[in-house]
Design an enzyme around this catalytic site. Structure first.
Site, PDB file in Angstrom:
ATOM      1  CD  GLU A  48      -2.985  -0.762  -0.076  1.00  0.00           C
ATOM      2  OE1 GLU A  48      -3.092   0.386  -0.532  1.00  0.00           O
ATOM      3  OE2 GLU A  48      -3.589  -1.735  -0.569  1.00  0.00           O
ATOM      4  CE1 TYR A 132      -6.910   2.997  -0.480  1.00  0.00           C
ATOM      5  CE2 TYR A 132      -4.549   3.416  -0.300  1.00  0.00           C
ATOM      6  CZ  TYR A 132      -5.597   2.651  -0.784  1.00  0.00           C
ATOM      7  OH  TYR A 132      -5.355   1.538  -1.544  1.00  0.00           O
ATOM      8  CG  ASP A 150      -7.533   5.119  -4.097  1.00  0.00           C
ATOM      9  OD1 ASP A 150      -8.738   5.136  -4.461  1.00  0.00           O
ATOM     10  OD2 ASP A 150      -6.648   4.553  -4.771  1.00  0.00           O
TER      11      ASP A 150
END
Length: 377
Positions: A48, A132, A150
């Site tokens: 991520e 996020y 996002d």
């Protein structure tokens, strides 16, 4: 025929997304095939953070697996040096992400037994993890049923509800209301993929699985309205100064502790550190060049480079000195009294063959490629 609101037809909305993801989603991505019980949350976390501001293909092909091989656990990452982490991050840009990874790992080792904590709120307390990332790690790494937003999901929701300038709170509320709690993992991954593959800045509306719910499909370019942030222009002179000793070629680099450039550009009202924490060729803003100090150097190229908020135009100057003392004297002459330039010392004279092992800025990488390709040198 009026467009149905997704909120009024959630089962159908969810079914369309699930069917599309099973057929067209990027289900093969390695970070989408990990345990969701927390045991592999670290691998999800690394993916991520890497995927922020970076294309999936680059992360997958160049960075994800090498990073995990070197730092297979949060403990290994916590015990690393910043330079080790930056070297593996080299080329991904936005190096604060890499520094925060290491800081986060150290906190997790100290306070959480070497593991990421559960829960969005706990994750958001860690450096570099925003709303996020916390939501994505919670969902994809711990199997928690949470919605998040996002840039891609923002675009999908803005068009879905014809929102020109939605706030983050508005979008987060929609993420929570629209969430498929029966399969949050696949639903959230599908939304990310729809935003990346279908609902792009120039959308492919004809193949969109949720077009029948999209209130902005008649004019998708209007949602959301783009807020342009013009880059600042920056003009730099880089100095490639080398010498040979005992058959080993050395080149001058600024050491990571103090290699940042303090800039007060005409378009900026604050000082900015450029490439802090990385090795660089010595540099100064071109307006600070002193013509008398350039006599031993040759201008061997110009190139452009984009970095965070800057469009950089670069001059590359080169000379080969007889020894280290001559090189240091030349650098002192070039950099002395440059009031806008932060302290350059220590200057490291690095064997050129060791450059691949160092965390070197992409700006300097480009310069060295030009230097290497110059047939006159």
């Amino acid at each position: 025929m009026p467009t149905r609101s997704a909120l009024d037809a959630l089962p159908t909305f969810h079914a369309h997304i699930a069917k599309w993801y099973a057929k067209c989603g990027r289900v093969e991505l390695p970070w989408r095939n990990l345990a969701r019980d927390g045991s592999q949350s670290y691998e999800v976390y690394i993916s991520e953070i890497m995927l922020q501001q970076t294309q999936v293909s680059r992360v997958l092909e160049e960075f994800y697996f090498p990073f995990l091989r070197t730092f297979p656990t949060l403990t290994a990452l916590a015990e690393s040096s910043e330079q080790e982490v930056l070297r593996l991050w080299q080329g991904l840009g936005y190096y604060t992400r890499a520094r925060n990874l290491r800081k986060c790992a150290q906190i997790c080792v100290e306070k959480h037994g070497g593991a990421l904590p559960r829960g969005v709120e706990n994750l958001q307390k860690l450096p570099g993890i925003g709303s996020y990332s916390a939501g994505a790690i919670s969902c994809f790494g711990f199997g928690e049923s949470v919605g998040f937003v996002d840039a891609n999901i923002r675009r999908v929701f803005s068009r879905l509800f014809a929102l020109a300038n939605p706030t983050h709170t508005e979008l987060q509320n929609l993420a929570t209301k629209l969430l498929d709690t029966n399969d949050s993992f696949s639903y959230n991954q599908a939304l990310l993929d729809i935003g990346a593959l279908v609902c792009k800045p120039k959308p492919l509306c004809l193949v969109c699985p949720i077009r029948e719910f999209c209130q902005g499909s008649h004019a998708p370019q209007n949602y959301p309205q783009k807020v342009s942030k013009p880059r600042e222009s920056l003009h730099l002179a880089l100095f490639a100064i080398d010498f040979c000793e005992s058959d080993i070629s050395y080149i001058a680099l600024t050491a990571p502790q103090q290699d940042s450039l303090s800039l007060d550009s005409p378009h900026s009202t604050h000082h900015t550190q450029l490439y802090a924490g990385l090795y660089n060729l010595p540099m100064i803003p071109t307006p600070l060049l002193k013509s008398h100090a350039l006599n031993p150097l040759t201008l061997i190229g110009h190139y452009k480079h984009a970095y965070t908020k800057y469009n950089i135009t670069t001059q590359l100057w080169h000379t080969r000195c007889t020894d280290e003392s001559m090189a240091r004297a030349l650098l002192d002459s070039l950099l002395h009294n440059s009031s806008q330039y932060s302290a350059q010392k220590p200057i490291a004279f690095v064997p050129i063959h060791t450059l691949p092992t160092l965390p070197l800025s992409s700006l300097s990488h480009k310069a060295l490629k030009i230097l290497h390709a110059n047939p006159m040198l």
